[in-house]
Write a protein that holds these residues in place. Structure first.
Motif, PDB file in Angstrom:
ATOM      1  N   LEU A 139       0.916  -1.292  -0.064  1.00 39.91           N
ATOM      2  CA  LEU A 139      -0.127   0.093   0.133  1.00 39.91           C
ATOM      3  C   LEU A 139       0.851   1.385   0.030  1.00 39.91           C
ATOM      4  O   LEU A 139       0.556   2.102  -0.752  1.00 39.91           O
ATOM      5  N   ILE A 140       2.028   1.408   0.727  1.00 37.72           N
ATOM      6  CA  ILE A 140       2.820   2.431   0.690  1.00 37.72           C
ATOM      7  C   ILE A 140       3.397   2.586  -0.612  1.00 37.72           C
ATOM      8  O   ILE A 140       3.649   3.786  -1.117  1.00 37.72           O
ATOM      9  N   TRP A 175       1.151   6.494  -6.903  1.00 44.20           N
ATOM     10  CA  TRP A 175       0.065   7.200  -7.283  1.00 44.20           C
ATOM     11  C   TRP A 175       0.279   8.791  -7.218  1.00 44.20           C
ATOM     12  O   TRP A 175      -0.275   9.409  -8.204  1.00 44.20           O
ATOM     13  N   PHE A 176       0.970   9.317  -6.153  1.00 44.95           N
ATOM     14  CA  PHE A 176       1.202  10.667  -5.725  1.00 44.95           C
ATOM     15  C   PHE A 176       2.232  11.346  -6.580  1.00 44.95           C
ATOM     16  O   PHE A 176       2.592  12.413  -6.628  1.00 44.95           O
ATOM     17  N   LEU A 220       0.746   4.054  -3.205  1.00 47.58           N
ATOM     18  CA  LEU A 220       0.641   5.438  -2.582  1.00 47.58           C
ATOM     19  C   LEU A 220       1.737   6.396  -2.948  1.00 47.58           C
ATOM     20  O   LEU A 220       1.423   7.207  -3.890  1.00 47.58           O
TER      21      LEU A 220
END
Length: 80
Positions: A71-72, A78-79, A75
């Motif tokens: 998940l990290i 994604w950003f 993220l």
């Protein structure tokens, strides 16, 4: 014989990642459940003994640790 010597450092790295993923997963589960989680945070020697005794007791925190780091990474990707 030299092929076996090449795998020894990889084995130590795999064991270290295994322990880190377990500790992370147990910590995440403890935070999410507000301290009600039954998964203990073992030291490395206790973890090796615990893992040798039962294969299913460490599976949930281990998978949770993998999902947490995945998940990290997602993220961050994604950003950026």
């Amino acid at each position: 014989m030299s092929i076996f010597l090449e795998f020894i450092p990889n084995l130590f790295v795999a064991l270290a990642f295994d322990f880190v993923l377990y500790i992370t997963g147990a910590g995440v589960l403890r935070v999410i459940s507000f301290g009600l989680s039954k998964h203990q945070l073992h030291s490395y020697s206790e973890y090796k003994e615990f893992k040798g005794k039962s294969n299913n007791g460490y599976l949930v925190p281990y998978v949770t640790g993998i999902l947490f780091y995945a998940l990290i990474i997602i993220l961050i990707a994604w950003f950026n």
